[in-house]
Design an enzyme around this catalytic site. Structure first.
Site, PDB file in Angstrom:
ATOM      1  N   HIS A  20       0.862  -1.357  -0.034  1.00 46.85           N
ATOM      2  CA  HIS A  20      -0.018  -0.028  -0.027  1.00 46.85           C
ATOM      3  C   HIS A  20       0.868   1.507   0.085  1.00 46.85           C
ATOM      4  CE1 HIS A  20       0.644   0.569   4.127  1.00 46.85           C
ATOM      5  NE2 HIS A  20       0.101  -0.660   4.437  1.00 46.85           N
ATOM      6  N   HIS A  23       3.953   1.528   2.316  1.00 48.81           N
ATOM      7  CA  HIS A  23       5.106   0.952   1.921  1.00 48.81           C
ATOM      8  C   HIS A  23       5.859   1.626   0.883  1.00 48.81           C
ATOM      9  CE1 HIS A  23       2.522  -2.725   3.058  1.00 48.81           C
ATOM     10  NE2 HIS A  23       3.333  -2.332   4.278  1.00 48.81           N
ATOM     11  N   CYS A 128       0.408 -10.036  20.185  1.00 49.56           N
ATOM     12  CA  CYS A 128      -0.504  -9.515  19.169  1.00 49.56           C
ATOM     13  C   CYS A 128       0.171 -10.000  17.842  1.00 49.56           C
ATOM     14  CB  CYS A 128      -0.575  -8.066  19.149  1.00 49.56           C
ATOM     15  SG  CYS A 128      -1.348  -7.304  17.905  1.00 49.56           S
ATOM     16  N   CYS A 131       1.113  -7.157  15.502  1.00 45.16           N
ATOM     17  CA  CYS A 131       2.320  -6.324  16.154  1.00 45.16           C
ATOM     18  C   CYS A 131       3.282  -7.280  15.625  1.00 45.16           C
ATOM     19  CB  CYS A 131       2.402  -5.717  17.233  1.00 45.16           C
ATOM     20  SG  CYS A 131       1.025  -4.611  17.481  1.00 45.16           S
ATOM     21  N   CYS A 145      -5.030  -4.385  21.736  1.00 44.55           N
ATOM     22  CA  CYS A 145      -3.904  -3.746  20.975  1.00 44.55           C
ATOM     23  C   CYS A 145      -4.500  -2.469  20.584  1.00 44.55           C
ATOM     24  CB  CYS A 145      -3.345  -4.737  19.978  1.00 44.55           C
ATOM     25  SG  CYS A 145      -2.336  -3.627  19.097  1.00 44.55           S
ATOM     26  N   HIS A 148      -4.214  -2.405  16.642  1.00 45.20           N
ATOM     27  CA  HIS A 148      -4.806  -3.450  15.634  1.00 45.20           C
ATOM     28  C   HIS A 148      -6.110  -3.674  16.318  1.00 45.20           C
ATOM     29  CE1 HIS A 148      -0.594  -4.234  14.695  1.00 45.20           C
ATOM     30  NE2 HIS A 148      -1.204  -4.318  13.293  1.00 45.20           N
ATOM     31  N   LYS A 296      -6.679   6.350  10.547  1.00 48.83           N
ATOM     32  CA  LYS A 296      -5.552   5.426  10.316  1.00 48.83           C
ATOM     33  C   LYS A 296      -6.043   4.455   9.254  1.00 48.83           C
ATOM     34  CE  LYS A 296      -4.165   1.206  12.633  1.00 48.83           C
ATOM     35  NZ  LYS A 296      -2.935   0.578  12.561  1.00 48.83           N
ATOM     36  N   LYS A 299      -8.099  -1.771   6.202  1.00 50.00           N
ATOM     37  CA  LYS A 299      -8.867  -2.422   5.123  1.00 50.00           C
ATOM     38  C   LYS A 299     -10.360  -2.181   5.510  1.00 50.00           C
ATOM     39  CE  LYS A 299      -6.112  -6.256   3.719  1.00 50.00           C
ATOM     40  NZ  LYS A 299      -5.813  -7.379   3.989  1.00 50.00           N
TER      41      LYS A 299
HETATM   42  N1  MSP Z   1       8.138  -6.604   8.720  1.00 48.71           N
HETATM   43  C1  MSP Z   1       8.296  -5.238   9.525  1.00 48.71           C
HETATM   44  C2  MSP Z   1       9.621  -4.495   9.377  1.00 48.71           C
HETATM   45  C3  MSP Z   1      10.907  -5.475   9.457  1.00 48.71           C
HETATM   46  S1  MSP Z   1      12.188  -4.692   8.978  1.00 48.71           S
HETATM   47  C4  MSP Z   1      13.450  -5.622   9.463  1.00 48.71           C
HETATM   48  C5  MSP Z   1       7.113  -4.225   9.332  1.00 48.71           C
HETATM   49  N2  MSP Z   1       6.606  -4.293   8.285  1.00 48.71           N
HETATM   50  S2  MSP Z   1       5.381  -3.489   7.647  1.00 48.71           S
HETATM   51  O1  MSP Z   1       4.954  -4.186   6.559  1.00 48.71           O
HETATM   52  O2  MSP Z   1       4.416  -3.481   8.823  1.00 48.71           O
HETATM   53  O3  MSP Z   1       5.888  -1.943   7.320  1.00 48.71           O
HETATM   54  C6  MSP Z   1       6.226  -0.985   8.251  1.00 48.71           C
HETATM   55  C7  MSP Z   1       6.617   0.173   7.659  1.00 48.71           C
HETATM   56  O4  MSP Z   1       5.827   0.419   6.432  1.00 48.71           O
HETATM   57  C8  MSP Z   1       6.998   1.211   8.352  1.00 48.71           C
HETATM   58  O5  MSP Z   1       7.908   1.296   9.015  1.00 48.71           O
HETATM   59  C9  MSP Z   1       7.005   2.193   7.226  1.00 48.71           C
HETATM   60  O6  MSP Z   1       8.174   2.287   6.649  1.00 48.71           O
HETATM   61  C10 MSP Z   1       6.020   1.950   6.184  1.00 48.71           C
HETATM   62  N3  MSP Z   1       4.533   2.441   6.516  1.00 48.71           N
HETATM   63  C11 MSP Z   1       3.420   1.548   6.627  1.00 48.71           C
HETATM   64  N4  MSP Z   1       2.366   2.257   6.760  1.00 48.71           N
HETATM   65  C12 MSP Z   1       2.675   3.604   6.854  1.00 48.71           C
HETATM   66  C13 MSP Z   1       2.019   4.933   7.298  1.00 48.71           C
HETATM   67  N5  MSP Z   1       0.728   4.967   7.377  1.00 48.71           N
HETATM   68  N6  MSP Z   1       2.830   5.943   7.162  1.00 48.71           N
HETATM   69  C14 MSP Z   1       4.212   6.158   7.104  1.00 48.71           C
HETATM   70  N7  MSP Z   1       4.882   4.766   6.636  1.00 48.71           N
HETATM   71  C15 MSP Z   1       4.160   3.719   6.745  1.00 48.71           C
HETATM   72  O7  MSP Z   1       6.943  -3.636  10.196  1.00 48.71           O
END
Ligand code: MSP
Length: 518
Positions: A20, A23, A128, A131, A145, A148, A296, A299
């Site tokens: 999304h 990322h 969780c 998380c 949590c 979530h 936030k 989905k």
């Molecule tokens: N798999 C772990 C990370 C492991 S690194 C060794 C993880 N994955 S995640 O898919 O949840 O990705 C989290 C990251 O996605 C956040 O740290 C950020 O970089 C990005 N973001 C996800 N949602 C976001 C927002 N709403 N706003 C900004 N960044 C976002 O955590």
């Protein structure tokens, strides 16, 4: 001669659903920085990838009725496809189910165990899955949590715990002294505050998860997903498989993350590296989080923004622009998809697109597309004076500011500087009124157009890290496609040479009703 190396990482994203815009946000910002450092003539290694193990991914696969490996393979292909569509220039893509990661991670786990940093303990805690971590009662809001909105599972099992406590004073000291730089400064303070709240040893393994990397010293347990995920930054560059490559790149120069995962990266990760006797990364930058329409992104709420759809609408560079220009990088912000269209039209189609097309159109109209030569400009002004005091001089200064901002990781402000200069050149054209000179003074007309064309070259150069396709297109229309391989952020000065012939081309940012289907 290259100017040193730059190893840059993004988090590896959980491959439990499609990518999304969150990322894409981190990945596009990292791409800007990777391109910038390449333009500084550094050897860059830009890594991104996927976190494919753990309960969350396994459960999503079950829900989809798929075998986990098949499930992650399909989603991984989608991630790679989207990054490709967004022109992400990553040098590698690490997947934690890959052979090289598993091999390297098992060696690292063995090293932790042999070093005496893991101990067995019976543990009961609230886990969780969203998380992928244990929560304490203090973390919960009404028993759930807060991130979530689900009830954590009560788990009791025998795990291997990592002796975090042994390293905390040293980690804290490194952060405090800035040897391990945590940015922005508010994040550093937040991390330092965490040490005072008390940090406990954490479990480095899980029982009965199944979907993970088996511990080399006890195959009935798998590594805790976060522990092996962090190790990707080492295994991707060859830890345990190609040591020479590993030694060339480690330590990381910059680890870019969202603030949601700062504790793992700024505390647990350095502690693990210390136990492994490896140097710490130089810099960790945790950017802010954004909401969508003040909520936030989720989905359930149906407000998840899909980068694939955005690219259909606005193209790769349009999407990159919209993602980067919402709010300052580092801070929290809000995104409204309903504003994208207007912003695309105003900033890209009108300001930038029109500037490029009017300058090229005038060159075609007045000179059949032939670029005025420097020799044509001797019209009572010295070339130096023309450059220093005019719009080109302002371009040089804009370039320095862009560089300064990118150096400070102020991606949003750097892009603003580029766009400010774009507006400035538009104003210059209004003031210089080449259409008037066209009636009476050809030498002056050449002088004005030459300045405009050099300004476009400067714009293409500094725009390249942000909008690489548009920048390349501008360079090619200027008849100077090779200019983008110039290391402008190393030299810090623009070569004024232009191509010989320009071509007008189609609209760079078609309006909504003229956009082609991707
Ligand atoms: N798999 C772990 C990370 C492991 S690194 C060794 C993880 N994955 S995640 O898919 O949840 O990705 C989290 C990251 O996605 C956040 O740290 C950020 O970089 C990005 N973001 C996800 N949602 C976001 C927002 N709403 N706003 C900004 N960044 C976002 O955590």
């Amino acid at each position: 001669m290259n100017e040193g190396k730059f190893y840059l990482t993004t988090p590896i994203y959980y491959v439990n659903a499609l990518p999304h815009i969150g990322h894409a946000y981190t990945t596009v910002a990292a791409d800007v920085l990777a391109r910038f450092h390449r333009m500084k003539n550094e050897d860059v290694f830009f890594l991104t990838g996927l976190d494919e193990h753990g309960v969350k991914v396994r459960k999503s696969a079950e829900k989809a009725g798929k075998d986990p490996q098949e499930f992650v393979d399909e989603l991984a292909a989608r991630y790679e496809y989207i990054w490709d569509r967004l022109s992400i220039s990553n040098d590698d893509f690490i997947r934690t189910t890959s052979q090289r990661h598993q091999e390297g991670a098992r060696k690292l786990l063995a090293k932790l165990f042999e070093g005496g940093f893991l101990y067995e303990k019976e543990y009961e805690g609230l886990y969780c899955v969203g998380c992928e971590k244990f929560l304490t009662e203090r973390d919960l809001v009404e028993g759930k949590c807060p991130d979530h909105l689900t009830k954590p599972e009560l788990i009791s099992e025998k795990n291997y715990f990592f002796k975090l406590g042994d390293f905390l004073p040293r980690v804290k000291e490194k952060i405090k002294s800035g040897e391990l730089e945590i940015l922005p400064i508010e994040r550093k303070n937040e991390v330092l505050g965490l040490f005072d709240q008390g940090l406990e040893d954490f479990s480095a393994s899980r029982q009965g998860v199944g979907w993970g990397i088996k511990l080399p010293f006890n195959e009935s347990q798998v590594a805790y997903v976060w522990v092996e995920a962090l190790m990707n930054y080492l295994t991707a560059i060859g830890y345990g498989t190609t040591e020479s490559n590993f030694n060339m790149w480690w330590p990381a120069d910059l680890q870019l993350i969202g603030k949601d995962i700062i504790k793992f990266h700024a505390i647990f990760w350095p502690a693990l590296l210390m136990a492994l006797d490896l140097p710490l990364p130089k810099k960790i930058f945790a950017h802010g989080f954004f909401t969508v329409d003040d909520q936030k992104m989720s989905k359930t709420l149906g407000n998840v923004i899909d980068p694939d759809q955005m690219i259909d609408e606005y193209g790769a560079d349009g999407t990159r622009y919209l993602i980067l220009s919402q709010f300052p990088f580092g801070e929290d912000g809000d995104i409204k998809a309903s504003r994208f269209e207007e912003q695309y039209e105003a900033d890209l189609a009108n300001d930038l697109g029109n500037l490029v097309s009017r300058v090229l159109a005038m060159t075609e109209r007045y000179f059949g597309g032939k670029v005025p030569g420097i020799a044509d400009l001797k019209n009572g002004v010295s070339l130096e004076e023309l450059i220093r005091s005019g719009i080109i001089g302002e371009g040089q200064e804009a370039l320095w500011r862009v560089e300064e901002k990118l150096e400070e990781l102020k991606v949003y402000w750097a892009l603003k500087e580029v766009m400010k200069y774009v507006s400035r050149v538009n104003t210059f054209i209004e003031e210089a009124a080449p259409w008037e000179a066209a009636k009476t003074d050809e030498a002056k007309l050449k002088q004005i157009l030459w300045q405009c064309l050099v300004s476009l070259k400067i714009i293409a150069g500094m725009l390249y890290p942000f909008l690489p396709n548009v920048a390349a297109e501008i360079a090619s229309r200027l008849g100077a496609p090779e200019m983008l391989s110039e290391k402008i952020f190393e030299r810090k000065e623009f070569d004024l040479n232009l191509g010989e012939q320009v071509s007008k081309g189609k609209s760079l940012f078609p309006k909504n009703n003229q956009r082609e289907e991707a």
